[in-house]
Design a protein around this motif. Structure first.
Motif, PDB file in Angstrom:
ATOM      1  N   VAL A  71      40.429  50.235  38.550  1.00 20.95           N
ATOM      2  CA  VAL A  71      41.133  51.293  39.264  1.00 20.95           C
ATOM      3  C   VAL A  71      40.121  52.344  39.759  1.00 20.95           C
ATOM      4  CG1 VAL A  71      42.784  53.200  39.026  1.00 20.95           C
ATOM      5  CG2 VAL A  71      43.364  50.926  38.155  1.00 20.95           C
ATOM      6  N   ALA A  72      39.154  52.673  38.909  1.00 25.15           N
ATOM      7  CA  ALA A  72      38.133  53.656  39.304  1.00 25.15           C
ATOM      8  C   ALA A  72      37.318  53.157  40.494  1.00 25.15           C
ATOM      9  CB  ALA A  72      37.221  53.954  38.118  1.00 25.15           C
ATOM     10  N   ILE A  73      36.964  51.900  40.504  1.00 26.94           N
ATOM     11  CA  ILE A  73      36.216  51.329  41.637  1.00 26.94           C
ATOM     12  C   ILE A  73      37.034  51.456  42.907  1.00 26.94           C
ATOM     13  CG2 ILE A  73      35.339  49.180  42.629  1.00 26.94           C
ATOM     14  CD1 ILE A  73      34.554  48.381  39.718  1.00 26.94           C
ATOM     15  N   LYS A  74      38.308  51.105  42.848  1.00 29.40           N
ATOM     16  CA  LYS A  74      39.155  51.178  44.033  1.00 29.40           C
ATOM     17  C   LYS A  74      39.376  52.619  44.489  1.00 29.40           C
ATOM     18  CE  LYS A  74      39.596  47.041  45.133  1.00 29.40           C
ATOM     19  NZ  LYS A  74      39.023  46.644  46.431  1.00 29.40           N
ATOM     20  N   ARG A  75      39.466  53.548  43.539  1.00 25.37           N
ATOM     21  CA  ARG A  75      39.606  54.961  43.893  1.00 25.37           C
ATOM     22  C   ARG A  75      38.354  55.447  44.633  1.00 25.37           C
ATOM     23  NH1 ARG A  75      43.467  58.307  41.353  1.00 25.37           N
ATOM     24  NH2 ARG A  75      41.991  59.988  41.711  1.00 25.37           N
ATOM     25  N   LEU A  76      37.192  55.028  44.149  1.00 27.67           N
ATOM     26  CA  LEU A  76      35.943  55.427  44.798  1.00 27.67           C
ATOM     27  C   LEU A  76      35.838  54.812  46.197  1.00 27.67           C
ATOM     28  CD1 LEU A  76      33.518  55.182  41.770  1.00 27.67           C
ATOM     29  CD2 LEU A  76      34.188  57.265  42.973  1.00 27.67           C
TER      30      LEU A  76
END
Length: 78
Positions: A71-76
């Protein structure tokens, strides 16, 4: 939310649900809204996500930390 550990397919579904709840959209046409199996394996090869936490019935298992990392990768990316 289904309790961890998840198989790869279940992990991808959980990430997709989390991204949908956050109303996260990708502005780039080159980036998918949610990761697929190939993308998760690629991220693992780059050490962007942790190694699987175990194996059951010859399937790798992933936990909550993996979901948060994806999720963090996609948010970035967004």
């Amino acid at each position: 939310m289904t309790p961890a550990p998840w198989t790869m397919d279940a992990l991808i579904a959980e990430v997709g649900n989390a991204l949908a709840q956050q109303h996260l959209t990708q502005t780039s046409k080159r980036v998918q809204a949610a990761p697929d199996v190939r993308t998760v394996r690629y991220y693992a090869s780059l050490d962007l996500i942790d190694a699987p936490i175990g194996i059951r019935n010859r399937r790798k298992l992933y936990g909550e930390r993996h979901r948060q990392q994806l999720v963090a990768i996609k948010r970035l990316q967004a």
